[in-house]
Design an enzyme around this catalytic site. Sequence first.
Site, PDB file in Angstrom:
ATOM      1  N   LYS A  72       0.907  -1.346   0.118  1.00  0.00           N
ATOM      2  CA  LYS A  72       0.058  -0.097  -0.061  1.00  0.00           C
ATOM      3  C   LYS A  72       0.839   1.219  -0.059  1.00  0.00           C
ATOM      4  O   LYS A  72       1.873   1.227   0.485  1.00  0.00           O
ATOM      5  CB  LYS A  72      -0.743  -0.041   1.104  1.00  0.00           C
ATOM      6  CG  LYS A  72      -1.902   1.156   1.577  1.00  0.00           C
ATOM      7  CD  LYS A  72      -2.835   0.801   2.589  1.00  0.00           C
ATOM      8  CE  LYS A  72      -4.043   1.922   2.888  1.00  0.00           C
ATOM      9  NZ  LYS A  72      -4.748   1.685   3.948  1.00  0.00           N
ATOM     10  N   SER A 147      -9.470   1.812   3.021  1.00  0.00           N
ATOM     11  CA  SER A 147      -8.883   2.571   2.219  1.00  0.00           C
ATOM     12  C   SER A 147      -7.694   1.562   1.489  1.00  0.00           C
ATOM     13  O   SER A 147      -7.073   2.051   0.391  1.00  0.00           O
ATOM     14  CB  SER A 147      -8.039   3.707   2.880  1.00  0.00           C
ATOM     15  OG  SER A 147      -7.156   3.023   3.735  1.00  0.00           O
ATOM     16  N   SER A 171      -9.798  -0.386   7.072  1.00  0.00           N
ATOM     17  CA  SER A 171      -9.370  -0.453   5.865  1.00  0.00           C
ATOM     18  C   SER A 171      -8.425  -1.714   5.437  1.00  0.00           C
ATOM     19  O   SER A 171      -8.227  -1.744   4.134  1.00  0.00           O
ATOM     20  CB  SER A 171      -8.183   0.586   5.769  1.00  0.00           C
ATOM     21  OG  SER A 171      -9.128   1.806   5.628  1.00  0.00           O
TER      22      SER A 171
HETATM   23  N1  GLN Z   1     -12.795   4.252   6.320  1.00  0.00           N
HETATM   24  C1  GLN Z   1     -12.410   4.671   7.498  1.00  0.00           C
HETATM   25  C2  GLN Z   1     -11.967   6.103   7.470  1.00  0.00           C
HETATM   26  O1  GLN Z   1     -11.943   6.895   6.454  1.00  0.00           O
HETATM   27  C3  GLN Z   1     -11.326   3.724   7.879  1.00  0.00           C
HETATM   28  C4  GLN Z   1      -9.827   3.919   7.252  1.00  0.00           C
HETATM   29  C5  GLN Z   1      -8.809   3.129   7.619  1.00  0.00           C
HETATM   30  O2  GLN Z   1      -9.062   1.933   8.364  1.00  0.00           O
HETATM   31  N2  GLN Z   1      -7.734   3.571   6.991  1.00  0.00           N
HETATM   32  O3  GLN Z   1     -11.418   6.626   8.630  1.00  0.00           O
END
Ligand code: GLN
Length: 483
Positions: A72, A147, A171
Amino acid sequence: MEITSLTVHETQALLRSKQVSPQEVVEALGRRIAEVDPVIHGYLSYDLDRAILEAQDVDVRLPLGGVPISLKDVINVKGHPCGCASRILQGYISPYDATVVAKLRAAGAIPFGRVNMDEFAMGSSTENSAFGPTRNPWDATRIPGGSSGGSAAVVAADEAYAALGSDTGGSIRQPAALCGCVGLKPTYGRVSRFGLVAFASSLDQIGPLTKDVRDAAILLNIIAGPDPCDSTSVNEPVPDFTVDLEKGVKGLKVGLPKEYFIEGLDPQVETTVRAAIAHLEGLGAEVVDISLPHTEHALSAYYIIAPAEASANLARFDGVRYGFRAKDVSGLLDHYGKTRGEGFGAEVKRRVILGTYVLSSGYYDAYYLRAQKVRTLIRRDFATAFEKVDAIVCPTSPTPAFKLGERTGDPLSMYLADIFTLAANMAGICGISIPCGFVEEEGKQLPVGLQILGKELKESKVLQVAYAYEQSTVWHQAKPQIG
Ligand code: GLN
């Protein structure tokens, strides 16, 4: 059959017995990416020649010897770009390896490529990437989740053998569920975050996205452990996470939290997840009804704590020493305003503003402090539940993959995508998402994920339940038709 459709452990077995060479493994990956990534857009960049060169030096007897692992775009790899899918890090090249990358290299793996994500890991669909969204391998008109949507999509599309992602509120698990692969969020502190670009430091954790549960255990074996460079890493011995895999679920108690089967849960997803839990019962697990009473406050507390931490963590991106720098500025304040204004996307700016607001004097007690109290209650909910059960089972995501663009205009509906995953981060516990079936939407099969949560440092237990389920079902073997 192409090598790229294999798991890490299958690929490693072929490498070790010299049925394929490390170069062939990398070259096959290059061919597969050329074939499917124009549709998926999972990679932001990759350097095939460099990976082929690195493949010449690997020792295939090492645990991951010769296996490329995709990363990532939030994890630093020396000499590679690390952009967090943001314009603001334009041109930035990492001067050092993250601890997880150093550990991968020491285990013989080849760090490979930069995979797409929501900008600075803020989002649930990968649509917040500054470089365009990734598409779901099961239906290219849909999002892969986020994400770590790039990580999940490239694994599901067989254009990666495995990937690392990060999980702050879901995410890793949510995109794994929506793409039909395995995603493991280790316990807070189990894996070093040195070299992970911080989003919300009290919640962030690195973990693997893989084609099966054994691979998740193998990768966790490599990346886990205390690190002097990360003072939040836990100083606890790391077991061999593959040892308990085959122990089965007979006699284990799994908790079914009533707060996770609520309005808003897609009926097809509910049916699929309930069938998966019945299957576990059939394998000998005892299903126990439990309650996590503060679940309904998790989302609002998360969206105070995570932005608060993000607003502090992202203050460093000012275009002074590295990254994007706005032109035509007059003075320092103008430089900050224009650089950050042009360099960050809308969601990141929303979080920074939200976070700054809840931390500002006069609002701190009303928002931030209260959210921290809610967090304690959530943590206690899980602690009480784990006195009674070995693991908790529930859906990973309330819906299957939604359409690209469907929620981009409505941040709240986007935030709801993580309603079942973010409490685990608030509590610091571990969890996994594994494929547990499909639902049909507009004639397409879309994967559903089963989430298995475990107590702090009990990744072995979570993997044991996940493996028992996986090995007695066929879902993890299904492959999408791309294009
Ligand atoms: N969707 C959540 C956020 O936008 C979690 C994101 C994540 O786990 N990095 O904060």
